[in-house]
Scaffold this motif. Structure first.
Motif, PDB file in Angstrom:
ATOM      1  N   ARG A  70       0.851  -1.217   0.024  1.00 52.93           N
ATOM      2  CA  ARG A  70      -0.138   0.067   0.049  1.00 52.93           C
ATOM      3  C   ARG A  70       0.950   1.260  -0.195  1.00 52.93           C
ATOM      4  N   VAL A  71       1.913   1.050   0.644  1.00 51.26           N
ATOM      5  CA  VAL A  71       2.932   2.314   0.531  1.00 51.26           C
ATOM      6  C   VAL A  71       3.352   2.585  -0.687  1.00 51.26           C
ATOM      7  N   ILE A  72       3.930   1.828  -1.271  1.00 46.44           N
ATOM      8  CA  ILE A  72       4.444   1.792  -2.613  1.00 46.44           C
ATOM      9  C   ILE A  72       3.268   2.363  -3.596  1.00 46.44           C
ATOM     10  N   THR A  73       2.073   1.711  -3.627  1.00 48.81           N
ATOM     11  CA  THR A  73       1.081   1.962  -4.353  1.00 48.81           C
ATOM     12  C   THR A  73       0.584   3.593  -4.098  1.00 48.81           C
ATOM     13  N   ALA A  74       0.519   3.935  -2.873  1.00 44.81           N
ATOM     14  CA  ALA A  74       0.317   5.316  -2.552  1.00 44.81           C
ATOM     15  C   ALA A  74       1.486   6.291  -2.830  1.00 44.81           C
ATOM     16  N   ALA A  75       2.616   5.849  -2.995  1.00 48.64           N
ATOM     17  CA  ALA A  75       3.687   6.661  -3.471  1.00 48.64           C
ATOM     18  C   ALA A  75       3.638   6.920  -4.940  1.00 48.64           C
ATOM     19  N   VAL A  76       3.434   5.703  -5.660  1.00 59.34           N
ATOM     20  CA  VAL A  76       3.237   5.895  -7.010  1.00 59.34           C
ATOM     21  C   VAL A  76       2.137   6.868  -7.575  1.00 59.34           C
ATOM     22  N   THR A  77       1.100   6.632  -6.867  1.00 61.98           N
ATOM     23  CA  THR A  77      -0.161   7.302  -7.190  1.00 61.98           C
ATOM     24  C   THR A  77       0.203   8.744  -6.736  1.00 61.98           C
ATOM     25  N   ALA A  78       0.982   9.116  -5.657  1.00 63.72           N
ATOM     26  CA  ALA A  78       1.201  10.585  -5.433  1.00 63.72           C
ATOM     27  C   ALA A  78       2.259  11.075  -6.490  1.00 63.72           C
ATOM     28  N   GLU A  80       2.392  10.042  -9.625  1.00 62.02           N
ATOM     29  CA  GLU A  80       1.620  10.375 -10.899  1.00 62.02           C
ATOM     30  C   GLU A  80       0.649  11.650 -10.833  1.00 62.02           C
ATOM     31  N   ASN A  81       0.092  11.793  -9.744  1.00 62.80           N
ATOM     32  CA  ASN A  81      -0.628  13.079  -9.584  1.00 62.80           C
ATOM     33  C   ASN A  81       0.093  14.304  -9.480  1.00 62.80           C
ATOM     34  N   LYS A  82       1.188  14.332  -9.011  1.00 60.27           N
ATOM     35  CA  LYS A  82       2.279  15.543  -9.091  1.00 60.27           C
ATOM     36  C   LYS A  82       2.646  15.835 -10.464  1.00 60.27           C
ATOM     37  N   ARG A  83       2.898  14.580 -11.238  1.00 58.80           N
ATOM     38  CA  ARG A  83       3.281  15.007 -12.683  1.00 58.80           C
ATOM     39  C   ARG A  83       2.305  15.417 -13.566  1.00 58.80           C
ATOM     40  N   LYS A  84       0.979  14.888 -13.241  1.00 58.73           N
ATOM     41  CA  LYS A  84      -0.094  15.445 -13.941  1.00 58.73           C
ATOM     42  C   LYS A  84      -0.370  16.892 -13.659  1.00 58.73           C
ATOM     43  N   ASN A  85      -0.521  17.185 -12.330  1.00 54.40           N
ATOM     44  CA  ASN A  85      -0.513  18.661 -12.101  1.00 54.40           C
ATOM     45  C   ASN A  85       0.655  19.581 -12.554  1.00 54.40           C
TER      46      ASN A  85
END
Length: 104
Positions: A70-78, A80-85
């Motif tokens: 979950r930690v890795i998944t959350a880090a990847v999601t964060a 990705e969101n940062k890159r999109k923003n």
């Protein structure tokens, strides 16, 4: 599951005592070692996996499935969101720059 054990057998009785819900009613280790089960013949062996002297029982192995952390998944999601923003900000800045150069 205990093989060939009925509710009156010594192995069933010792397990029943060990699994009492109320901890104050459970016997201490020294009391359990004095139980009739441990005095019966044949005595329990040191190695629970030994079937006969020198022979070992083979137990099937279970394949482990990879688990996504979950930690890795959350880090990847964060990330990705940062890159999109960041891409949206760059796109807006480029669009604003294009708009200001065409209006002047």
């Amino acid at each position: 599951r205990i093989v060939n054990a009925n509710k009156y057998s010594s192995e069933f009785k010792v397990l029943e005592e060990l699994l009492l819900y109320d901890p104050s009613k459970r016997p201490h280790a020294s009391q359990i070692l004095e139980h009739e089960y441990f005095k019966e013949s044949p005595a329990a062996g040191y190695n629970a996996f030994e079937v006969n002297a020198g022979e070992r029982k083979k137990y099937p192995t279970k394949k482990l499935k990879p688990v996504k952390s979950r930690v890795i998944t959350a880090a990847v999601t964060a990330a990705e969101n940062k890159r999109k923003n960041l891409m949206m900000q760059q796109h807006k800045a480029a669009a604003a720059a294009t708009t200001t150069t065409t209006t002047t």
